[in-house]
Structure formats: C-alpha cells, structure tokens
Design a protein around this motif. Structure first.
Motif, short mmCIF file in Angstrom:
data_model
loop_
_atom_site.label_atom_id
_atom_site.label_comp_id
_atom_site.label_asym_id
_atom_site.label_seq_id
_atom_site.Cartn_x
_atom_site.Cartn_y
_atom_site.Cartn_z
N GLY A 192 66.44 -0.14 -21.71
CA GLY A 192 66.79 -1.53 -21.96
C GLY A 192 68.08 -1.68 -22.74
O GLY A 192 68.56 -2.78 -22.95
N GLY A 193 68.62 -0.56 -23.21
CA GLY A 193 69.88 -0.63 -23.93
C GLY A 193 69.76 -1.15 -25.34
O GLY A 193 70.74 -1.55 -25.95
N ARG A 194 68.56 -1.16 -25.88
CA ARG A 194 68.36 -1.70 -27.21
C ARG A 194 69.07 -0.83 -28.24
O ARG A 194 68.99 0.39 -28.20
N GLY A 195 69.73 -1.46 -29.17
CA GLY A 195 70.42 -0.71 -30.21
C GLY A 195 71.78 -0.21 -29.79
O GLY A 195 72.46 0.45 -30.56
N GLY A 196 72.21 -0.52 -28.55
CA GLY A 196 73.51 -0.08 -28.08
C GLY A 196 74.59 -1.08 -28.43
O GLY A 196 74.32 -2.21 -28.82
N VAL A 197 75.84 -0.64 -28.32
CA VAL A 197 76.97 -1.52 -28.60
C VAL A 197 77.88 -1.54 -27.38
O VAL A 197 77.98 -0.56 -26.63
N VAL A 208 87.21 7.91 -28.83
CA VAL A 208 88.29 8.83 -28.45
C VAL A 208 88.69 9.69 -29.65
O VAL A 208 88.93 10.90 -29.52
N ARG A 209 88.74 9.07 -30.82
CA ARG A 209 89.07 9.83 -32.03
C ARG A 209 88.01 10.88 -32.33
O ARG A 209 88.28 11.91 -32.95
N GLN A 210 86.77 10.63 -31.85
CA GLN A 210 85.69 11.59 -32.06
C GLN A 210 85.67 12.68 -31.00
O GLN A 210 84.85 13.60 -31.08
N SER A 222 83.41 -0.08 -16.94
CA SER A 222 83.47 -0.77 -15.65
C SER A 222 82.12 -0.77 -14.95
O SER A 222 81.78 -1.71 -14.22
N ASP A 223 81.32 0.27 -15.20
CA ASP A 223 80.00 0.36 -14.59
C ASP A 223 78.93 -0.37 -15.39
O ASP A 223 77.74 -0.32 -15.05
N GLY A 224 79.34 -1.02 -16.49
CA GLY A 224 78.38 -1.79 -17.28
C GLY A 224 77.65 -1.00 -18.34
O GLY A 224 76.64 -1.47 -18.88
N ALA A 225 78.14 0.19 -18.66
CA ALA A 225 77.46 1.03 -19.66
C ALA A 225 77.74 0.52 -21.07
O ALA A 225 78.73 -0.19 -21.31
N ILE A 226 76.87 0.89 -21.98
CA ILE A 226 77.07 0.63 -23.40
C ILE A 226 76.91 1.95 -24.14
O ILE A 226 76.42 2.94 -23.59
N TYR A 227 77.33 1.96 -25.40
CA TYR A 227 77.25 3.18 -26.20
C TYR A 227 76.07 3.09 -27.16
O TYR A 227 75.86 2.07 -27.82
N SER A 228 75.27 4.17 -27.22
CA SER A 228 74.14 4.25 -28.14
C SER A 228 74.52 5.13 -29.33
O SER A 228 74.59 6.35 -29.19
N PRO A 229 74.77 4.54 -30.52
CA PRO A 229 75.08 5.36 -31.69
C PRO A 229 73.94 6.28 -32.07
O PRO A 229 74.16 7.39 -32.56
N ALA A 230 72.70 5.83 -31.85
CA ALA A 230 71.55 6.65 -32.24
C ALA A 230 71.51 7.96 -31.47
O ALA A 230 71.12 9.00 -32.01
N ARG A 231 71.92 7.91 -30.19
CA ARG A 231 71.87 9.11 -29.36
C ARG A 231 73.25 9.70 -29.09
O ARG A 231 73.37 10.73 -28.43
N ASN A 232 74.28 9.01 -29.57
CA ASN A 232 75.65 9.44 -29.32
C ASN A 232 75.86 9.68 -27.83
O ASN A 232 76.37 10.72 -27.39
N SER A 233 75.43 8.70 -27.03
CA SER A 233 75.52 8.83 -25.58
C SER A 233 75.74 7.47 -24.96
O SER A 233 75.62 6.43 -25.62
#
Length: 243
Positions: A192-197, A208-210, A222-233
């Motif tokens: 569900g993408g909960r907690g993502g940014v 990119v700096r990381q 472009s594909d609609g993805a979000i970033y999950s800090p909890a999973r770093n994915s």
C-alpha cells in the motif's frame, strides 16, 4: 467473578470489620467475613482473597501508565529513550514509547498509526490511559506517519495540531515500528506504500548523494514508485513496472 482492585490495607480493614461483626451479631468468623465482603461489593470472602492476589500480581508487573511516566521523566530530563512494551502490558501487540532531548514524549500504536502526546517541549501533558484491573483503556489523541526525516502528526488539540516535526530519533523509531507491525500491517506497508515518500527532486538528490543512480530513480518516479525510508527501497504500484 469481576475484578475489584484490593490492596493489603483494604483486606486488613475488612478483617477488622469482620471481627466487629462477629461480636455484634454473634456469628461464626467465616460468616462475618462473607457478610463484610458482600457489604463492600464482593461476592464472598474468597472473592476478596482472589482480588487481593490479582492486585498484588498486577502491582509486580510493569504498567503502561508507569512506562508512560518513565518516558515523560526522560523527556523532562532531556534524555532520548525508546520503549517497546511486551505482552504483560498488552497481549494484542506491542506499543512504542519514546522521548526526545527537546522534551517531547509520545505513545505510538504501530499498526493503526495512532498516537498520543505524553509531553510537549518539556511540559507533561494529561494522557487518558487507565490500566487498572484487567482492562487497558487508551484515549488516542491523533495519528502519525514517518515521512523522510520528519515525524508527521495530526492531533486533535490546537496546541500541536497538524505539523511535521524534525529532529526525532527516526532511525530507531522505524526499526521499532517495523519489528512491532502485525503481518497484515506489514503487507499494507509494502503493497500500500504506507510510510513512503514521493520521489521529489529533493528526495532524488538526497538519494543520489547516498549512492543511488539518478537514472534509476527518475525512471522509478515515472512508473509511480515511491521511496520507503524504513526499507531503504523503492515501492512500486501493485501493477507498476517493477524492474
């Protein structure tokens, strides 16, 4: 039988009252004990002893109110601590408490993402929690999410309201929440993408700096993805183009 909080002092007072009843009504001691017990709302004297035993057992265990007070004391002292409760406090699952060096303290429910503020800027707040007897009642004051480097809350009261708070120990909180999630809530976080940014330009630049590849991140956005800090994915929509 219902549970009635019964301290050792209360038991002693009932015993003294039973002695007086025995002399006054000229009845056996056991009858006097039952008579006094019923007069105080118990079913009989054995009910008194059972409640006293349960009260003693509960007093020897950690309580949620006690853990909340520990978090508040740490916040007032400017110490950062985190607590994950065990089944002795809530059998349905753990709760998370934490304090910050800035004087804030919170109680979190990891699955529903609801919370209550225990202390704010070094000032203790009233929290509606009752864990007397065999029932645990909590008045939750709002909801929360972890967004990037911010603790995002939406509270019922006007003093805190809805805001993004920085400077909290989010890495530790994310680990505690992830370990405390139920299976269903964990699935919701993943699919569900909960907690993502969102992959904004600022988030992409930070990744990119990381060490992330900018081309990969732009394609993921472009594909609609979000970033999950909890999973770093990256988390993709259910029917997105997962690489």
């Amino acid at each position: 039988m219902r549970y009635i909080p019964t301290s050792a002092v209360a038991v002693e007072k009932l015993k003294q009252a039973a002695k007086k009843a025995k002399r006054k009504y000229k009845i056996p001691h056991s009858d006097a004990l039952d008579r006094v017990a019923r007069g105080e709302g118990y079913d009989h004297w054995h009910h008194v002893t059972l409640c006293a035993r349960e009260t003693e057992r509960l007093a020897s265990q950690p309580s949620l109110v006690g853990e909340c007070q520990r978090a508040v004391d740490a916040a007032i002292a400017g110490r950062s601590i985190s607590i994950v409760t065990g089944p002795e406090i809530l059998a349905d699952g753990p709760l998370i408490l934490f304090s910050t060096v800035d004087g804030d303290a919170w109680l979190l429910e990891p699955n529903e993402r609801i919370c209550t503020c225990l202390a704010w800027h070094g000032t203790p707040r009233k929290f509606g929690i009752s864990d007397a007897g065999q029932q645990l009642l909590i008045h939750w004051g709002g909801s929360y999410e972890l967004h990037g480097n911010f603790f995002s809350v939406s509270m019922d009261d006007d003093e805190i309201g809805a805001r993004m708070i920085g400077g909290y120990p989010l890495p530790e909180l994310r680990k505690a929440i992830e370990k405390s999630l139920s299976f269903d809530a964990a699935l919701n976080d993943i699919f569900g993408g909960r907690g993502g940014v969102d992959l904004t330009d600022e988030v992409i630049a930070d990744l990119v700096r990381q060490g992330w590849a900018e081309k990969e991140l732009l394609a993921a956005r472009s594909d609609g993805a979000i970033y999950s800090p909890a999973r770093n994915s990256l988390l993709y929509p259910a029917f997105g183009n997962v690489p």
